[in-house]
Motif scaffolding. Structure first.
Motif, short mmCIF file in Angstrom:
data_model
loop_
_atom_site.label_atom_id
_atom_site.label_comp_id
_atom_site.label_asym_id
_atom_site.label_seq_id
_atom_site.Cartn_x
_atom_site.Cartn_y
_atom_site.Cartn_z
N ARG A 199 -9.37 0.09 -3.52
CA ARG A 199 -9.23 1.26 -2.64
C ARG A 199 -8.47 2.40 -3.32
NH1 ARG A 199 -6.12 -0.49 2.14
NH2 ARG A 199 -7.68 -2.13 2.09
N HIS A 200 -7.50 2.06 -4.15
CA HIS A 200 -6.67 3.10 -4.76
C HIS A 200 -6.97 3.34 -6.23
CE1 HIS A 200 -4.12 3.77 -1.27
NE2 HIS A 200 -4.23 2.48 -1.04
N ARG A 211 0.66 6.78 -6.82
CA ARG A 211 -0.43 7.74 -7.05
C ARG A 211 0.07 9.17 -6.94
NH1 ARG A 211 -5.44 6.70 -3.38
NH2 ARG A 211 -6.28 8.36 -4.68
N ASN A 212 1.08 9.36 -6.09
CA ASN A 212 1.60 10.71 -5.88
C ASN A 212 2.61 11.15 -6.95
OD1 ASN A 212 0.13 11.34 -3.59
ND2 ASN A 212 1.61 10.37 -2.23
N ILE A 256 0.69 4.09 -2.86
CA ILE A 256 0.46 5.51 -2.51
C ILE A 256 1.49 6.39 -3.21
CG2 ILE A 256 0.68 7.15 -0.60
CD1 ILE A 256 -0.78 5.01 1.13
N THR A 257 2.75 5.96 -3.18
CA THR A 257 3.79 6.79 -3.82
C THR A 257 3.63 6.79 -5.35
OG1 THR A 257 5.38 4.96 -3.76
CG2 THR A 257 5.50 6.57 -1.97
N GLU A 281 0.83 -1.21 0.00
CA GLU A 281 0.00 0.00 0.00
C GLU A 281 0.87 1.26 0.00
OE1 GLU A 281 -3.06 0.43 3.02
OE2 GLU A 281 -4.16 1.64 1.55
N GLU A 282 1.95 1.23 0.77
CA GLU A 282 2.86 2.39 0.78
C GLU A 282 3.39 2.66 -0.63
OE1 GLU A 282 5.95 2.07 3.67
OE2 GLU A 282 4.59 2.38 5.35
N ASN A 320 9.73 2.88 -2.96
CA ASN A 320 8.83 4.04 -3.02
C ASN A 320 9.45 5.19 -3.81
OD1 ASN A 320 7.86 3.60 0.50
ND2 ASN A 320 7.34 2.43 -1.31
N PRO A 321 8.95 5.45 -5.03
CA PRO A 321 9.51 6.56 -5.81
C PRO A 321 9.05 7.91 -5.26
CG PRO A 321 7.67 5.56 -6.99
CD PRO A 321 7.90 4.72 -5.76
#
Lengths: 512, 80
Positions: A142-143, A112-113, A109-110, A105-106, A181-182
């Motif tokens: 969820r994402h 999506r950002n 999230i990155t 999930e982390e 995580n980019p």
């Protein structure tokens, strides 16, 4: 840093002098080994020591050449200007099999950002366990991202990425491991390089670990990555021999398809595919800026498992590289061959360390000499090579803000991997894969006595060698003294296994 | 082209969720970036203070989005 300042100002001169010292020592060792009159057993140990030293000398020379070449050179690759809203489409993918959902999930999230308009995010789920499949579906829902699964499972990560690529419509493919995580500017920074040069197959960025404080293993593994991603990768980049490291990379889809996708026959598909791309005439680029942070192994079993996989895969590709060199020597440039041979042979370091360790033991315990140089020649050739090589290495790393203690932690951890590397490289040379069974204690991984026996045996032999050496010291103070020094040094390295084998503190322990 | 109240609330929910989950992820990595920076301890400590301020500012953003959501929920307007 102040200590190294004088050397850094004259680094090119020092790397040249150090390279000459390496060559002089090598010639002296080979000549004296060839012309010495010793028994077959002594010659055998002499050959083992010479082999170990040759490995170290060749790789030291490779480092010197890179340190010399990159001095004063910046990143000169051309960049195209991206039109706002008209950026080429990129598929951002994470391939995972049975990974914890919190870590995934982390990463999502990155993704999506990522501050890039034209991107599609895909979760390539290779799980066979229904629980993980359900978790993947829940995460995707969820994402708002897409899940890709394949019908038939073959070729591990390479297989699922190839299956995904066959239906891809995007121009570029950004690949990440589950725990990488980019940062938001990752694509904006890298895609312009690919847009500016149609012959550029991929852009690779470094892999830096964020969990350095979790355990000594995490710090050591992080430092090893840092050493690799500094001068070594920058040198490979100058020689157009930077290979893909499997994650934190953006590929041109057409380039990958032109070589038949990722090589599914190798567990280090990234390395194998890079050789194919370079052979086909494509270029690669190393972007020497940290754009992605991730998690490294924090226990010895996890670290050994990672190293066994990397070393086995790399050596299996190394065999193919050697065959290609023999069959088609003009398929790569001279410096590309040099870089691939250095990278492909790196994991034989376990054998080199073992050979260097057993020779002082053989001399002290059984009076079998293996180092045939006279004291005067030893001082005149070994001392300049050893001290200058160390100086150049520590100076270049200190310039990049690494402390001697941090570097040493990485080097010691790498040395302690020798039994794993010996086994995995041997199996890989015969075309076999190594299985690594992880044992756990109290929910936290650590090596049990079955995993520790090689260290116990080598520690025992070194201690016995020093004891016998002390008793025989008066017979030959110089030779016995030098060998006792090396045995003591190896005891120091081996004894670190207990520190590294301490499991990481649980959150409540760390807080206390 | 407008957006319905329901759609807008969904977008705000997503923004709140993403903001809330993103900050700890980047915060963790920025600590390491400072470690690798090679800056002296004093400067790293100072930068860490600034980063904490920025993290708190992002918290305010979260509070503002939550307040906006409540305002839209209570409002009678259905298309924005």
């Amino acid at each position: 840093m102040k200590f190294f300042h004088f050397f850094l100002l004259r680094l090119r001169v020092f790397t040249l002098v150090a390279s000459v010292a390496v060559c002089v020592y090598f010639v002296a060792r080979v000549l004296i080994f060839s012309y010495s009159d010793y028994t077959p057993v002594e010659k055998l140990f002499g050959l083992l020591l010479l082999t170990g030293e040759t490995y170290m000398l060749v790789h030291a020379l490779g480092y010197m050449v890179n340190a010399f070449n990159i001095r004063g050179k910046g990143l000169e690759a051309p960049r195209a200007e991206l039109k706002k809203g008209g950026e080429p489409w990129v598929a951002v993918v994470v391939a995972a099999r049975h990974e914890p959902k919190e870590i995934l999930e982390e990463t999502i999230i990155t993704f999506r950002n990522l501050d890039y308009a034209n991107k599609n995010i895909y979760f390539l789920d290779d799980s066979s366990d229904q629980r993980y499949k359900d978790e993947a579906d829940a995460l995707a829902a969820r994402h708002g991202i897409k899940v890709f699964r394949r019908e038939e499972r073959r070729g591990a990560k390479a297989g699922i990425v190839n299956a995904f690529m066959s239906g891809m419509t995007e121009k570029y493919l950004a690949i990440f491991d589950a725990d990488q995580n980019p940062m938001p500017d990752f694509l904006n920074d890298l895609v312009p390089y690919l847009e500016a040069n149609d012959n550029l197959a991929f852009v690779q960025t470094p892999q830096f670990y964020s969990n350095l404080g979790d355990s000594p293993v995490a710090m050591g593994a992080g430092m090893q990555q840092a050493i690799f991603y500094e001068s070594i990768c920058e040198g490979k980049n100058l020689n157009d021999a930077m290979f893909c490291c499997g994650t934190n990379v953006v590929f041109r889809l057409s380039a990958l398809l032109s070589v038949g996708g990722f090589d599914e026959t190798s567990i280090t598909e990234d390395f194998a595919t890079s050789v194919k791309l370079h052979t086909k005439g494509y270029k690669s680029l190393y972007h020497p800026h940290v754009k992605v942070f991730g998690m490294g192994p924090d226990t010895l079993p996890a670290y050994f498992k990672q190293q066994a996989r990397w070393s086995g895969g790399t050596v299996s590709v190394f065999r193919r590289v050697l065959w290609q060199l023999f069959r088609a020597p003009r398929s790569l440039t001279f410096m590309q061959w040099v870089e691939y041979l250095l990278a492909g042979s790196y994991y034989f370091v376990g054998w080199a360390f073992f050979f260097l360790m057993i020779c002082p033991i053989a001399f002290l315990l059984f009076n079998v000499p293996s180092f045939f140089l006279d004291p005067e020649i030893y001082i005149a050739t070994f001392v300049p090579y050893f001290s200058l090589s160390l100086l150049v290495f520590y100076a270049t790393m200190s310039e990049r803000h690494y402390t001697a203690k941090q570097i040493y932690t990485g080097l010691i951890l790498g040395s302690l991997c020798f039994p794993v590397l010996m086994k995995s490289t041997l199996l890989a040379m015969f075309g076999k894969k190594m299985t690594f069974v992880v044992t756990t204690k109290g929910g936290r991984e650590r090596l049990d006595w079955k995993g520790l026996w090689p260290y116990g045996v080598m520690l025992g032999l070194n201690i016995a060698a020093i004891a016998v050496g002390a008793l025989r010291f008066k017979d030959n103070p110089y030779a016995i003294g030098v060998n006792m020094f090396w045995a003591a040094y190896h005891i120091f390295i081996l004894s670190n296994i207990f520190r590294f084998n301490e499991p990481p503190a649980l959150p409540e322990e760390a807080a206390a | 082209m407008g957006v319905t109240k329901k759609e807008l609330l969904k977008l705000i929910d997503e923004a709140i969720d993403l903001e809330e989950k993103s900050i700890p992820v980047y915060r963790k990595h920025l600590d390491t970036a400072l470690f690798w920076s090679g800056l002296p301890t004093g400067e790293r400590r100072q930068l860490n203070i600034y980063l904490n301020v920025l993290a708190k500012e992002s918290g305010k953003h979260f509070a503002r989005l939550t307040a906006l959501k409540e305002k839209i929920e209570k409002g009678e307007k259905d298309v924005y």
